[in-house]
Design a protein around this motif. Structure first.
Motif, PDB file in Angstrom:
ATOM      1  N   LEU A 108       7.842  -5.510  -4.643  1.00 34.25           N
ATOM      2  CA  LEU A 108       7.433  -4.180  -4.201  1.00 34.25           C
ATOM      3  C   LEU A 108       7.626  -3.143  -5.305  1.00 34.25           C
ATOM      4  CD1 LEU A 108       8.721  -3.935  -0.512  1.00 34.25           C
ATOM      5  CD2 LEU A 108       6.379  -4.227  -1.308  1.00 34.25           C
ATOM      6  N   ALA A 109       8.644  -3.337  -6.117  1.00 32.42           N
ATOM      7  CA  ALA A 109       8.928  -2.380  -7.193  1.00 32.42           C
ATOM      8  C   ALA A 109       8.102  -2.639  -8.442  1.00 32.42           C
ATOM      9  CB  ALA A 109      10.416  -2.425  -7.540  1.00 32.42           C
ATOM     10  N   ILE A 110       7.382  -3.756  -8.461  1.00 31.06           N
ATOM     11  CA  ILE A 110       6.738  -4.185  -9.701  1.00 31.06           C
ATOM     12  C   ILE A 110       5.669  -3.211 -10.181  1.00 31.06           C
ATOM     13  CG2 ILE A 110       4.759  -5.562  -8.892  1.00 31.06           C
ATOM     14  CD1 ILE A 110       7.388  -6.601 -11.507  1.00 31.06           C
ATOM     15  N   VAL A 111       5.046  -2.466  -9.271  1.00 36.60           N
ATOM     16  CA  VAL A 111       4.001  -1.539  -9.693  1.00 36.60           C
ATOM     17  C   VAL A 111       4.572  -0.457 -10.602  1.00 36.60           C
ATOM     18  CG1 VAL A 111       4.196  -0.046  -7.661  1.00 36.60           C
ATOM     19  CG2 VAL A 111       2.065  -0.112  -8.947  1.00 36.60           C
ATOM     20  N   TYR A 112       5.785   0.023 -10.312  1.00 30.46           N
ATOM     21  CA  TYR A 112       6.383   1.047 -11.164  1.00 30.46           C
ATOM     22  C   TYR A 112       7.083   0.445 -12.371  1.00 30.46           C
ATOM     23  CZ  TYR A 112       5.051   4.657  -7.942  1.00 30.46           C
ATOM     24  OH  TYR A 112       4.308   5.507  -7.175  1.00 30.46           O
ATOM     25  N   ILE A 113       7.600  -0.770 -12.217  1.00 33.71           N
ATOM     26  CA  ILE A 113       8.142  -1.466 -13.383  1.00 33.71           C
ATOM     27  C   ILE A 113       7.014  -1.668 -14.399  1.00 33.71           C
ATOM     28  CG2 ILE A 113       9.083  -3.660 -14.209  1.00 33.71           C
ATOM     29  CD1 ILE A 113      10.635  -3.862 -11.585  1.00 33.71           C
ATOM     30  N   THR A 114       5.844  -2.048 -13.906  1.00 29.62           N
ATOM     31  CA  THR A 114       4.689  -2.244 -14.780  1.00 29.62           C
ATOM     32  C   THR A 114       4.262  -0.933 -15.417  1.00 29.62           C
ATOM     33  OG1 THR A 114       3.905  -4.108 -13.455  1.00 29.62           O
ATOM     34  CG2 THR A 114       2.287  -3.033 -14.876  1.00 29.62           C
ATOM     35  N   PHE A 115       4.261   0.137 -14.633  1.00 27.53           N
ATOM     36  CA  PHE A 115       3.858   1.444 -15.163  1.00 27.53           C
ATOM     37  C   PHE A 115       4.751   1.859 -16.323  1.00 27.53           C
ATOM     38  CE2 PHE A 115       4.119   6.083 -15.249  1.00 27.53           C
ATOM     39  CZ  PHE A 115       2.782   6.400 -15.427  1.00 27.53           C
ATOM     40  N   GLY A 139       0.813  -1.205   0.000  1.00 27.87           N
ATOM     41  CA  GLY A 139       0.000   0.000   0.000  1.00 27.87           C
ATOM     42  C   GLY A 139       0.845   1.252   0.000  1.00 27.87           C
ATOM     43  N   LEU A 140       1.899   1.252   0.805  1.00 24.35           N
ATOM     44  CA  LEU A 140       2.784   2.414   0.846  1.00 24.35           C
ATOM     45  C   LEU A 140       3.454   2.626  -0.501  1.00 24.35           C
ATOM     46  CD1 LEU A 140       4.467   1.893   4.338  1.00 24.35           C
ATOM     47  CD2 LEU A 140       2.751   3.605   3.730  1.00 24.35           C
ATOM     48  N   LEU A 141       3.874   1.536  -1.128  1.00 18.93           N
ATOM     49  CA  LEU A 141       4.562   1.665  -2.407  1.00 18.93           C
ATOM     50  C   LEU A 141       3.637   2.236  -3.471  1.00 18.93           C
ATOM     51  CD1 LEU A 141       7.228   0.990  -3.981  1.00 18.93           C
ATOM     52  CD2 LEU A 141       5.965  -0.960  -4.845  1.00 18.93           C
ATOM     53  N   LEU A 142       2.384   1.825  -3.441  1.00 20.96           N
ATOM     54  CA  LEU A 142       1.439   2.291  -4.443  1.00 20.96           C
ATOM     55  C   LEU A 142       1.297   3.806  -4.428  1.00 20.96           C
ATOM     56  CD1 LEU A 142      -1.390  -0.373  -4.121  1.00 20.96           C
ATOM     57  CD2 LEU A 142       0.078  -0.010  -6.097  1.00 20.96           C
ATOM     58  N   PHE A 143       1.586   4.420  -3.286  1.00 23.17           N
ATOM     59  CA  PHE A 143       1.379   5.855  -3.167  1.00 23.17           C
ATOM     60  C   PHE A 143       2.673   6.654  -3.220  1.00 23.17           C
ATOM     61  CE2 PHE A 143      -1.982   3.874  -0.401  1.00 23.17           C
ATOM     62  CZ  PHE A 143      -2.859   3.742  -1.454  1.00 23.17           C
ATOM     63  N   LEU A 144       3.800   5.971  -3.365  1.00 24.80           N
ATOM     64  CA  LEU A 144       5.063   6.687  -3.493  1.00 24.80           C
ATOM     65  C   LEU A 144       5.083   7.459  -4.803  1.00 24.80           C
ATOM     66  CD1 LEU A 144       7.669   4.034  -2.312  1.00 24.80           C
ATOM     67  CD2 LEU A 144       6.945   6.082  -1.092  1.00 24.80           C
ATOM     68  N   GLN A 145       5.787   8.562  -4.806  1.00 23.02           N
ATOM     69  CA  GLN A 145       5.894   9.347  -6.019  1.00 23.02           C
ATOM     70  C   GLN A 145       7.107   8.890  -6.810  1.00 23.02           C
ATOM     71  OE1 GLN A 145       3.584  12.079  -6.889  1.00 23.02           O
ATOM     72  NE2 GLN A 145       2.640  10.607  -5.540  1.00 23.02           N
ATOM     73  N   GLY A 146       6.911   8.467  -8.050  1.00 22.45           N
ATOM     74  CA  GLY A 146       8.021   8.049  -8.891  1.00 22.45           C
ATOM     75  C   GLY A 146       8.589   9.237  -9.624  1.00 22.45           C
ATOM     76  N   GLU A 147       9.643   9.817  -9.091  1.00 20.42           N
ATOM     77  CA  GLU A 147      10.179  11.041  -9.668  1.00 20.42           C
ATOM     78  C   GLU A 147      11.138  10.776 -10.819  1.00 20.42           C
ATOM     79  OE1 GLU A 147       9.035  13.837  -8.973  1.00 20.42           O
ATOM     80  OE2 GLU A 147       7.917  13.394  -7.153  1.00 20.42           O
ATOM     81  N   ASP A 148      11.742   9.608 -10.872  1.00 19.65           N
ATOM     82  CA  ASP A 148      12.794   9.401 -11.849  1.00 19.65           C
ATOM     83  C   ASP A 148      12.769   7.960 -12.338  1.00 19.65           C
ATOM     84  OD1 ASP A 148      15.018   9.362 -13.392  1.00 19.65           O
ATOM     85  OD2 ASP A 148      16.427   9.919 -11.816  1.00 19.65           O
ATOM     86  N   ALA A 149      12.376   7.772 -13.594  1.00 18.12           N
ATOM     87  CA  ALA A 149      12.318   6.425 -14.154  1.00 18.12           C
ATOM     88  C   ALA A 149      13.699   5.794 -14.218  1.00 18.12           C
ATOM     89  CB  ALA A 149      11.695   6.475 -15.549  1.00 18.12           C
ATOM     90  N   LYS A 150      14.729   6.618 -14.364  1.00 14.16           N
ATOM     91  CA  LYS A 150      16.087   6.078 -14.446  1.00 14.16           C
ATOM     92  C   LYS A 150      16.521   5.460 -13.118  1.00 14.16           C
ATOM     93  CE  LYS A 150      17.894   8.798 -18.280  1.00 14.16           C
ATOM     94  NZ  LYS A 150      18.981   9.685 -18.759  1.00 14.16           N
ATOM     95  N   SER A 151      16.007   5.971 -12.018  1.00 16.75           N
ATOM     96  CA  SER A 151      16.343   5.388 -10.715  1.00 16.75           C
ATOM     97  C   SER A 151      15.844   3.954 -10.633  1.00 16.75           C
ATOM     98  CB  SER A 151      15.727   6.219  -9.586  1.00 16.75           C
ATOM     99  OG  SER A 151      16.293   7.504  -9.544  1.00 16.75           O
ATOM    100  N   LEU A 152      14.661   3.723 -11.177  1.00 16.12           N
ATOM    101  CA  LEU A 152      14.117   2.371 -11.180  1.00 16.12           C
ATOM    102  C   LEU A 152      14.930   1.471 -12.104  1.00 16.12           C
ATOM    103  CD1 LEU A 152      12.002   0.399 -10.242  1.00 16.12           C
ATOM    104  CD2 LEU A 152      10.493   1.208 -12.053  1.00 16.12           C
ATOM    105  N   LEU A 153      15.391   2.031 -13.215  1.00 17.71           N
ATOM    106  CA  LEU A 153      16.213   1.246 -14.129  1.00 17.71           C
ATOM    107  C   LEU A 153      17.529   0.860 -13.451  1.00 17.71           C
ATOM    108  CD1 LEU A 153      16.028   0.184 -17.041  1.00 17.71           C
ATOM    109  CD2 LEU A 153      17.393   2.144 -17.750  1.00 17.71           C
TER     110      LEU A 153
END
Length: 234
Positions: free
Chosen positions: A169-176, A87-101
């Protein structure tokens, strides 16, 4: 490409609370079908892809089971709340796609040798089936879902609960990000990018089957570098 990460945290919270209340109130029970993505999207005035991200994250956490062509079924009722790690991860703000990469570089390259030692024939079969679905589908969300599934299967093959948990936990933004990439491919009718991404996944699986760490590292590096060059740097 500019990634417009969802900024209205309350929308995600509203959706998750709605699902939680429906389960708590007994409107949806274990093994019953959850609301369709279109229903939730229309109810909250959001895109289907945003709902798909949430459902995919819940699926990866084992809370629901998404079955293509049938719907999404509730598997367990625990853990679907705003105070959970998911739940917390779903509401985090993804500011930088490169950070996830960068996160993916660290995880996926760091476990190559262990994955090669542990990967099963069933894991390989799942990855090959996902590649086939990517080749055959005309739906960018199905292509994205199978893209993510390949990498999830790869990480889960390590059989390390902590690594799987962190990657989940990171999969929601990987999916996005994956949804954005594949949507742009289909919107532009860019068969070259589609074929290139599919070929990259084939190379990764081939290296795993051949049990060649250096070949696998090269294949994963080529894939992630391609994503950065073609999707993040314009």
């Amino acid at each position: 490409m500019n990634y417009n990460f969802p900024k209205k945290i309350n929308i995600r919270e509203d959706i998750l609370n709605y699902l939680t209340n429906s389960i708590t109130d007994g409107k949806v029970k274990i093994n019953e079908k959850l609301y369709s993505e279109n229903f939730i999207a229309n109810k909250f005035g959001v895109s289907r892809s945003l709902v798909h991200e949430i459902y995919t994250a819940l699926d990866m956490m084992g809370i629901v089971k998404c079955i293509h062509g049938e719907g999404t079924y509730l598997v367990k009722s625990e853990g679907i709340n705003c105070n959970s790690p998911l739940g917390l991860l779903l509401f985090l703000q993804g500011e930088d796609a490169k950070s996830l990469l960068e996160f993916r570089y660290i995880i996926e390259l760091g476990i190559v040798e262990q994955v090669i030692d542990n990967i099963s024939g069933n894991d390989v079969e799942i990855m090959l089936e996902s590649i086939q679905e990517m080749e055959e589908t005309d739906d960018y969300m199905i292509a994205s879902e199978n893209d993510v599934k390949i990498h999830m299967t790869y990480c889960n093959a390590l059989h390390n609960p902590l690594v799987s948990f962190v990657y989940n936990l990171a999969i929601v933004y990987i999916t996005f990000i994956s949804n954005n990439n594949w949507e742009s491919i289909y919107a532009d009718n860019d068969t070259n990018k589609k074929n290139e991404l599919i070929e990259q996944h084939k190379q990764i699986v081939s290296a795993l089957v051949d049990k060649k760490p250096e070949k696998c590292i090269k294949a994963i590096t080529n894939h992630l570098t391609y994503i950065e060059d073609k999707f993040l740097n314009y």
